[in-house]
Design a protein around this motif. Structure first.
Motif, mmCIF file in Angstrom:
data_model
loop_
_atom_site.group_PDB
_atom_site.id
_atom_site.type_symbol
_atom_site.label_atom_id
_atom_site.label_comp_id
_atom_site.label_asym_id
_atom_site.label_seq_id
_atom_site.Cartn_x
_atom_site.Cartn_y
_atom_site.Cartn_z
ATOM 1 N N PRO A 32 0.788 -1.239 0.000
ATOM 2 C CA PRO A 32 0.000 0.000 0.000
ATOM 3 C C PRO A 32 0.823 1.293 0.000
ATOM 4 N N ASP A 33 2.045 1.256 0.515
ATOM 5 C CA ASP A 33 2.856 2.483 0.543
ATOM 6 C C ASP A 33 3.399 2.869 -0.828
ATOM 7 N N GLY A 34 3.282 1.971 -1.830
ATOM 8 C CA GLY A 34 3.746 2.273 -3.184
ATOM 9 C C GLY A 34 5.256 2.327 -3.327
ATOM 10 N N ARG A 35 5.997 1.968 -2.304
ATOM 11 C CA ARG A 35 7.457 2.036 -2.325
ATOM 12 C C ARG A 35 8.101 0.660 -2.178
ATOM 13 N N ARG A 36 7.264 -0.353 -1.955
ATOM 14 C CA ARG A 36 7.782 -1.705 -1.747
ATOM 15 C C ARG A 36 6.954 -2.695 -2.558
ATOM 16 N N ILE A 37 7.611 -3.793 -2.953
ATOM 17 C CA ILE A 37 6.977 -4.854 -3.731
ATOM 18 C C ILE A 37 7.136 -6.163 -2.969
ATOM 19 N N LYS A 38 6.020 -6.849 -2.776
ATOM 20 C CA LYS A 38 6.061 -8.183 -2.161
ATOM 21 C C LYS A 38 6.271 -9.191 -3.288
ATOM 22 N N VAL A 39 7.294 -10.017 -3.151
ATOM 23 C CA VAL A 39 7.649 -11.012 -4.157
ATOM 24 C C VAL A 39 7.435 -12.393 -3.573
ATOM 25 N N GLN A 40 6.779 -13.247 -4.349
ATOM 26 C CA GLN A 40 6.624 -14.647 -3.970
ATOM 27 C C GLN A 40 7.194 -15.489 -5.101
ATOM 28 N N ILE A 41 8.001 -16.475 -4.713
ATOM 29 C CA ILE A 41 8.603 -17.362 -5.707
ATOM 30 C C ILE A 41 8.493 -18.797 -5.206
ATOM 31 N N GLU A 42 8.097 -19.684 -6.112
ATOM 32 C CA GLU A 42 8.037 -21.110 -5.809
ATOM 33 C C GLU A 42 8.862 -21.844 -6.849
ATOM 34 N N VAL A 43 9.597 -22.857 -6.382
ATOM 35 C CA VAL A 43 10.453 -23.625 -7.285
ATOM 36 C C VAL A 43 10.160 -25.113 -7.139
ATOM 37 N N THR A 44 10.575 -25.861 -8.130
ATOM 38 C CA THR A 44 10.483 -27.314 -8.092
ATOM 39 C C THR A 44 11.181 -27.818 -6.816
ATOM 40 N N PRO A 45 10.579 -28.747 -6.093
ATOM 41 C CA PRO A 45 11.285 -29.324 -4.940
ATOM 42 C C PRO A 45 12.640 -29.888 -5.380
ATOM 43 N N PHE A 46 13.689 -29.496 -4.703
ATOM 44 C CA PHE A 46 15.053 -29.779 -5.167
ATOM 45 C C PHE A 46 15.852 -30.616 -4.191
ATOM 46 N N ARG A 47 16.828 -31.346 -4.757
ATOM 47 C CA ARG A 47 17.817 -32.083 -3.959
ATOM 48 C C ARG A 47 18.988 -31.180 -3.602
ATOM 49 N N GLU A 48 19.427 -30.384 -4.582
ATOM 50 C CA GLU A 48 20.542 -29.458 -4.373
ATOM 51 C C GLU A 48 19.988 -28.042 -4.360
ATOM 52 N N ARG A 49 20.445 -27.241 -3.424
ATOM 53 C CA ARG A 49 19.894 -25.907 -3.218
ATOM 54 C C ARG A 49 20.314 -24.931 -4.321
ATOM 55 N N PRO A 50 19.324 -24.354 -5.027
ATOM 56 C CA PRO A 50 19.636 -23.389 -6.076
ATOM 57 C C PRO A 50 19.828 -21.981 -5.509
ATOM 58 N N SER A 51 20.392 -21.122 -6.325
ATOM 59 C CA SER A 51 20.533 -19.706 -6.001
ATOM 60 C C SER A 51 19.696 -18.908 -6.997
ATOM 61 N N PHE A 52 19.424 -17.653 -6.655
ATOM 62 C CA PHE A 52 18.586 -16.795 -7.489
ATOM 63 C C PHE A 52 19.153 -15.390 -7.547
ATOM 64 N N GLU A 53 19.006 -14.778 -8.696
ATOM 65 C CA GLU A 53 19.240 -13.347 -8.859
ATOM 66 C C GLU A 53 17.888 -12.755 -9.216
ATOM 67 N N ILE A 54 17.431 -11.790 -8.418
ATOM 68 C CA ILE A 54 16.125 -11.190 -8.616
ATOM 69 C C ILE A 54 16.313 -9.694 -8.833
ATOM 70 N N ALA A 55 15.704 -9.183 -9.917
ATOM 71 C CA ALA A 55 15.842 -7.768 -10.257
ATOM 72 C C ALA A 55 14.481 -7.184 -10.598
ATOM 73 N N LEU A 56 14.232 -5.983 -10.099
ATOM 74 C CA LEU A 56 13.027 -5.234 -10.424
ATOM 75 C C LEU A 56 13.435 -4.110 -11.364
ATOM 76 N N LEU A 57 12.816 -4.071 -12.552
ATOM 77 C CA LEU A 57 13.158 -3.089 -13.578
ATOM 78 C C LEU A 57 11.985 -2.152 -13.813
ATOM 79 N N ASP A 58 12.294 -0.855 -14.013
ATOM 80 C CA ASP A 58 11.235 0.097 -14.336
ATOM 81 C C ASP A 58 10.923 0.043 -15.835
ATOM 82 N N ALA A 59 10.051 0.931 -16.301
ATOM 83 C CA ALA A 59 9.632 0.917 -17.700
ATOM 84 C C ALA A 59 10.791 1.180 -18.659
ATOM 85 N N ALA A 60 11.837 1.860 -18.192
ATOM 86 C CA ALA A 60 13.024 2.136 -19.012
ATOM 87 C C ALA A 60 14.067 1.022 -18.890
ATOM 88 N N GLN A 61 13.685 -0.097 -18.235
ATOM 89 C CA GLN A 61 14.567 -1.255 -18.026
ATOM 90 C C GLN A 61 15.765 -0.933 -17.127
#
Length: 122
Positions: A32-61
């Motif tokens: 509601p404050d318009g300054r934060r984004i709640k992100v939810q991510i689900e992945v395939t159940p894994f044997r080996e732990r993966p890593s992630f790079e997450i980026a939020l891009l504006d309209a100008a990329q």
């Protein structure tokens, strides 16, 4: 003596080897404050732990938020991303999530979600 966790991992057919791990769900929702984004991510159940790079891009990329997850412990994760260097946050954004194991520059799976931050009500 063997490690009980190794027995569990080796004998659980629901846990996939790394080459089968994918991002199953990626959602982004403005708070509601318009300054934060709640992100939810689900992945395939894994044997080996993966890593992630997450980026939020504006309209100008331009990257306006993001985070890195090193060796995730769970299949479902939630994060709060803060918009950085954005004076008027209303508008459309893209959330990019890349799943990788050794090299973040060579992800094995990628997902994109869009999110719209509305103009503040007067």
């Amino acid at each position: 003596m063997s490690n009980p966790l190794d027995f569990y991992l080796d004998n659980n057919p629901n846990l996939k080897p790394r080459h089968e791990v994918r991002i199953e769900k990626l959602d982004a929702e403005p708070l509601p404050d318009g300054r934060r984004i709640k992100v939810q991510i689900e992945v395939t159940p894994f044997r080996e732990r993966p890593s992630f790079e997450i980026a939020l891009l504006d309209a100008a990329q331009r990257r306006v938020g993001g985070t890195t997850v090193i060796e995730a412990m769970t299949f479902r994760m939630e994060f709060i991303l803060h918009l950085r260097d954005v004076t008027q946050p209303e508008g459309d954004y893209e959330l990019h999530a890349a799943l990788y194991y050794e090299d973040p520059a060579a992800p094995q799976h990628h997902a994109i979600a869009t999110v719209h931050i509305p103009a503040p009500a007067d």
